[in-house]
Design a protein around this motif. Structure first.
Motif, PDB file in Angstrom:
ATOM      1  N   UNK B  23     -35.965 -54.097  31.481  1.00  0.00           N
ATOM      2  CA  UNK B  23     -35.971 -52.795  32.149  1.00  0.00           C
ATOM      3  C   UNK B  23     -34.634 -52.580  32.846  1.00  0.00           C
ATOM      4  N   UNK B  24     -34.070 -51.398  32.627  1.00  0.00           N
ATOM      5  CA  UNK B  24     -32.852 -51.005  33.351  1.00  0.00           C
ATOM      6  C   UNK B  24     -33.184 -49.829  34.246  1.00  0.00           C
ATOM      7  N   UNK B  25     -32.996 -49.972  35.540  1.00  0.00           N
ATOM      8  CA  UNK B  25     -33.365 -48.896  36.466  1.00  0.00           C
ATOM      9  C   UNK B  25     -32.334 -47.773  36.453  1.00  0.00           C
ATOM     10  N   UNK B  26     -32.683 -46.698  37.097  1.00  0.00           N
ATOM     11  CA  UNK B  26     -31.742 -45.613  37.300  1.00  0.00           C
ATOM     12  C   UNK B  26     -30.603 -46.120  38.183  1.00  0.00           C
ATOM     13  N   UNK B  27     -29.393 -45.685  37.873  1.00  0.00           N
ATOM     14  CA  UNK B  27     -28.238 -46.124  38.635  1.00  0.00           C
ATOM     15  C   UNK B  27     -28.419 -45.820  40.114  1.00  0.00           C
ATOM     16  N   UNK B  28     -28.219 -46.860  40.941  1.00  0.00           N
ATOM     17  CA  UNK B  28     -28.388 -46.694  42.380  1.00  0.00           C
ATOM     18  C   UNK B  28     -29.737 -47.120  42.899  1.00  0.00           C
ATOM     19  N   UNK B  29     -30.714 -47.261  42.014  1.00  0.00           N
ATOM     20  CA  UNK B  29     -32.038 -47.733  42.434  1.00  0.00           C
ATOM     21  C   UNK B  29     -32.035 -49.248  42.555  1.00  0.00           C
ATOM     22  N   UNK B  30     -32.616 -49.747  43.647  1.00  0.00           N
ATOM     23  CA  UNK B  30     -32.624 -51.197  43.864  1.00  0.00           C
ATOM     24  C   UNK B  30     -33.992 -51.816  43.628  1.00  0.00           C
ATOM     25  N   UNK B  31     -35.024 -50.991  43.591  1.00  0.00           N
ATOM     26  CA  UNK B  31     -36.390 -51.509  43.387  1.00  0.00           C
ATOM     27  C   UNK B  31     -36.837 -51.299  41.954  1.00  0.00           C
ATOM     28  N   UNK B  32     -37.495 -52.316  41.424  1.00  0.00           N
ATOM     29  CA  UNK B  32     -38.093 -52.231  40.092  1.00  0.00           C
ATOM     30  C   UNK B  32     -39.542 -52.686  40.186  1.00  0.00           C
ATOM     31  N   UNK B  33     -40.418 -51.913  39.585  1.00  0.00           N
ATOM     32  CA  UNK B  33     -41.848 -52.221  39.557  1.00  0.00           C
ATOM     33  C   UNK B  33     -42.276 -52.407  38.113  1.00  0.00           C
TER      34      UNK B  33
END
Lengths: 114, 114
Positions: B23-33
């Motif tokens: 999973x690659x989060x949106x740029x700038x997001x630090x939380x991943x669920x």
């Protein structure tokens, strides 16, 4: 602890008629509440959220929901259903007491008949 | 702005094998669920990572594990696959605490265990 109950697993309406999807929540802390929609073979899309501001929340595509603390409810409504509204809808609760974990309801499948 | 991306989109494994989902989060997001959406069970919370650390864990056995990398991307590992692990695995990202920010979901990885 927190939980959410979606009272109907399946709702069927005719195009142009109102939509009501019911959700009750339980939370030991002030909750944040969300509605997400999932179209077939698609990811989850946020419809609207409540985070202790106005109790009547307007979302995308004409949907809105009202937070009623006395009834612990957060029902989703739309005045007039469109064929494109057919999807599965999830009510979600989050709170400090659960370390902001999102707790999903089991979903309500909305069918819109022509 | 690119959304949350997940890979692969589909995966077929056999019982006992191991699988890694990304999973690659949106740029700038630090939380991943991470969430599991199994047929008939709704969305079940798996794991929450923030700033590289596991912040919360759902009610899943230890053979479900994951990690978050310095660039905030994440992996979900499932060992000793069982038939009931067949599900859509959804990843979401946010700026931080779910109560303050909006989790954005990816399209999911469909895992089939034969």
């Amino acid at each position: 602890a927190q939980s959410v109950t979606q009272l109907d697993s399946h709702v069927s309406v005719s195009e142009g008629t109102p939509v009501l999807l019911r959700c009750n929540y339980s939370s030991s802390y002030s909750p944040s509440l969300f509605w997400y929609v999932q179209h077939p073979n698609k990811g989850l899309q946020l419809l609207l959220k409540y985070t202790s501001a106005a109790t009547l929340v307007k979302g995308i595509n004409g949907f809105e929901a009202e937070f009623k603390k006395s009834e612990t409810s957060f029902h989703l409504t739309k005045p007039s259903a469109h064929m494109s509204d057919a999807a599965e809808y999830f009510c979600v609760v989050s709170s400090r007491g659960s370390n902001y974990k999102l707790t999903f309801g089991k979903g309500t499948l909305l069918t819109v008949n022509p | 702005e690119a959304g949350v991306t997940q890979s692969p989109t589909h995966l077929i494994k056999t019982r006992g094998q191991q699988v890694t989902l990304r999973c690659s989060p949106i740029s700038g997001h630090t939380s991943v669920y991470w969430y599991q959406q199994a047929l008939g069970l709704g969305l079940q919370f798996l794991l929450w990572y923030d700033e590289g650390e596991e912040r919360n864990r759902g009610n899943f056995p230890p053979r479900f594990s994951g990690r978050q990398f310095p660039n905030y991307s994440s992996e979900l590992n499932v060992n000793a696959l069982e038939l009931e692990d067949s599900a859509l695995y959804l990843c979401a990202s946010s700026l931080g605490l779910a109560g303050d920010t909006l989790p954005v979901f990816g399209p999911g990885t469909r895992l089939t265990v034969l």
